[in-house]
Enzyme design. Structure first.
Site, mmCIF file in Angstrom:
data_model
loop_
_atom_site.group_PDB
_atom_site.id
_atom_site.type_symbol
_atom_site.label_atom_id
_atom_site.label_comp_id
_atom_site.label_asym_id
_atom_site.label_seq_id
_atom_site.Cartn_x
_atom_site.Cartn_y
_atom_site.Cartn_z
ATOM 1 N N LYS A 191 44.969 101.166 81.610
ATOM 2 C CA LYS A 191 44.783 101.610 82.996
ATOM 3 C C LYS A 191 43.327 101.314 83.342
ATOM 4 C CE LYS A 191 46.339 103.685 86.735
ATOM 5 N NZ LYS A 191 47.394 103.106 87.595
ATOM 6 N N ASP A 223 51.343 101.579 84.695
ATOM 7 C CA ASP A 223 52.378 101.892 85.695
ATOM 8 C C ASP A 223 53.262 100.663 85.926
ATOM 9 O OD1 ASP A 223 50.099 100.702 86.756
ATOM 10 O OD2 ASP A 223 50.138 101.818 88.649
ATOM 11 N N ASP A 247 53.338 106.378 73.422
ATOM 12 C CA ASP A 247 54.336 107.444 73.294
ATOM 13 C C ASP A 247 55.349 107.319 74.430
ATOM 14 O OD1 ASP A 247 55.534 109.891 72.428
ATOM 15 O OD2 ASP A 247 54.497 110.913 74.064
ATOM 16 N N ASP A 251 59.454 105.492 74.336
ATOM 17 C CA ASP A 251 60.686 106.201 74.723
ATOM 18 C C ASP A 251 61.444 105.385 75.760
ATOM 19 O OD1 ASP A 251 60.032 108.417 73.102
ATOM 20 O OD2 ASP A 251 60.842 109.814 74.587
HETATM 21 C C1 IPM Z 1 56.570 110.678 68.964
HETATM 22 C C2 IPM Z 1 56.674 112.110 69.387
HETATM 23 C C3 IPM Z 1 55.397 112.840 68.987
HETATM 24 C C4 IPM Z 1 54.245 112.172 69.709
HETATM 25 C C5 IPM Z 1 55.381 114.354 69.249
HETATM 26 C C6 IPM Z 1 56.586 115.044 68.649
HETATM 27 C C7 IPM Z 1 54.114 114.974 68.755
HETATM 28 O O1 IPM Z 1 56.921 112.201 70.749
HETATM 29 O O2 IPM Z 1 56.375 110.426 67.753
HETATM 30 O O3 IPM Z 1 56.693 109.805 69.824
HETATM 31 O O4 IPM Z 1 53.966 112.508 70.871
HETATM 32 O O5 IPM Z 1 53.605 111.307 69.107
HETATM 33 MG MG MG Z 2 57.310 110.365 71.665
#
Ligand code: IPM
Ligand code: MG
Length: 356
Positions: A191, A223, A247, A251
């Site tokens: 960013k 973003d 992180d 996801d």
């Molecule tokens: C991940 C998880 C962890 C993180 C949490 C559970 C602390 O979300 O490994 O991605 O944020 O790193």
């Molecule tokens: Mg995570």
């Protein structure tokens, strides 16, 4: 060969999925003539309940002495109201920090058989997706100075994002080295239009890139990257980014694999010791019900064989077995679609073992 593995089942579905990964490893040991010795240790909520703290010193010591660490998941509503440094998640950050695991590799690959479980349109998926997210894991806002203080508006809280040249250099090298073994493209996500730490990040990545003339480098604001991941994921090969952006984006990237239950990870440092875990959480709502998808953990065990033990053949054997079982239409609930055969955690583990 002989390997010592520290296992951390942790909380929620953690024990369910670790059990299956260990059975798979044992079968690999039998088949290829290796011995895996396991030492089970406590971390997260399980450690809070048994020892009053999320990451007992004994756990750190045993992990440090092991050849690698296999972790299920930590956390759950039972411990949600504890103060920040007493929460189960503290165990994860503590282990990453104590073991010096600064590089987190999260490969998001869409198995052909899972096309129907992927929420993206077929024309976006094309002939498949294969992205590697390289997340910085021991710096940034996760490890920066934080606290509470008084202000003219009353109490306030703060967290700080801080990156050193050295921290960016070493993660950038991992990203470029990985890209050299793949499609030779790195997208660095930051960013830099706002954050000073991102501006430093960008300039260091550019410097490291000079040592990799064959790799194409581009920069992208976070973003925009979040949007591009669902708009045109095929443009990505390796994504390298900070702890928090990694992180979030990993996801998001996991959904292109069909389910967060599919995505493994390897956390690596300077040596061969690594920590391997699925990227998903502890899913307390389905814990102990034989419902969790063990594939992300089983694939994490494969990454352990590859990265910590240098056992490429054995790692591929697990990955091929997973592909085969998916192609035979077996599915856990999270990746279930019409016409497929629904199985539980244990059956999925057994099917993969039989396919090895
Ligand atoms: C991940 C998880 C962890 C993180 C949490 C559970 C602390 O979300 O490994 O991605 O944020 O790193
Ligand atoms: Mg995570």
């Amino acid at each position: 060969m002989n390997f010592n593995i520290a296992t951390i089942p942790g909380d929620g579905i953690g024990p369910d999925i670790i059990e299956q990964a260990v059975l798979v490893l044992n079968k690999i040991g039998e088949k290829f003539g290796h011995t895996f010795n396991y030492t089970e240790v406590l971390a997260g909520g399980a450690a809070i309940d048994a020892k009053g703290e999320p990451l007992p010193q004994e756990t750190i010591d045993i992990c440090k002495k092991s050849d690698s660490v296999l972790l299920g998941a930590v956390g759950g509503p039972k411990w949600d109201n504890l103060p920040g440094d007493k929460r189960p998640e503290k165990a994860l950050l503590g282990l990453r920090g104590e073991l010096g695991l600064f590089a987190n590799l999260r490969p998001a690959t869409l198995h052909k058989a899972l096309k129907d479980a992927c929420p993206l349109k077929p024309e976006i998926i094309g002939d498949g997706l294969d992205i590697l997210v390289v997340r910085e894991l021991t710096g940034g806002i996760y490890f920066g100075e934080r606290g509470r203080r008084d202000s003219i508006n009353g109490e306030e809280a703060y967290d700080t994002e801080c990156y050193s040249v050295k921290e960016v250099e070493r993660i950038a090298k991992i990203a470029f080295d990985s890209a050299m073994k793949r499609n030779k493209k790195v997208t660095s996500v930051d960013k830099a239009n706002i954050l000073e730490s991102s501006r430093l990040w960008r300039s260091v990545v550019e410097k490291v890139a000079k040592d990799y003339p064959e790799v194409e480098l581009n920069h992208m604001y976070v973003d925009n990257a979040a949007m591009q991941l669902v708009r045109n994921p095929k443009q990505f090969d390796v994504i390298v980014t900070s702890n928090m952006f990694g992180d979030i984006l990993s996801d998001e990237a996991s959904m292109i694999t069909g389910s967060i239950g599919m995505l493994p990870s390897a956390s690596l440092g300077e040596g061969t010791l690594g920590m391997y875990e699925p990227i998903h959480g502890s899913a307390p709502d389905i814990a102990g019900q034989n419902k969790a998808n063990p594939i992300a953990t089983i694939l994490s065990a494969a990454m352990m064989l590859r990265y910590s033990f240098n056992l490429e053949k054995e790692a591929s054997c697990i990955e091929d077995a997973v592909t085969k079982v998916l192609e035979e239409n077996y599915r856990t609930g999270d990746i279930m679609s019409e016409g497929m055969k629904l199985v539980g955690t244990k059956e999925m583990g057994e099917l993969i073992i039989n396919a090895l």
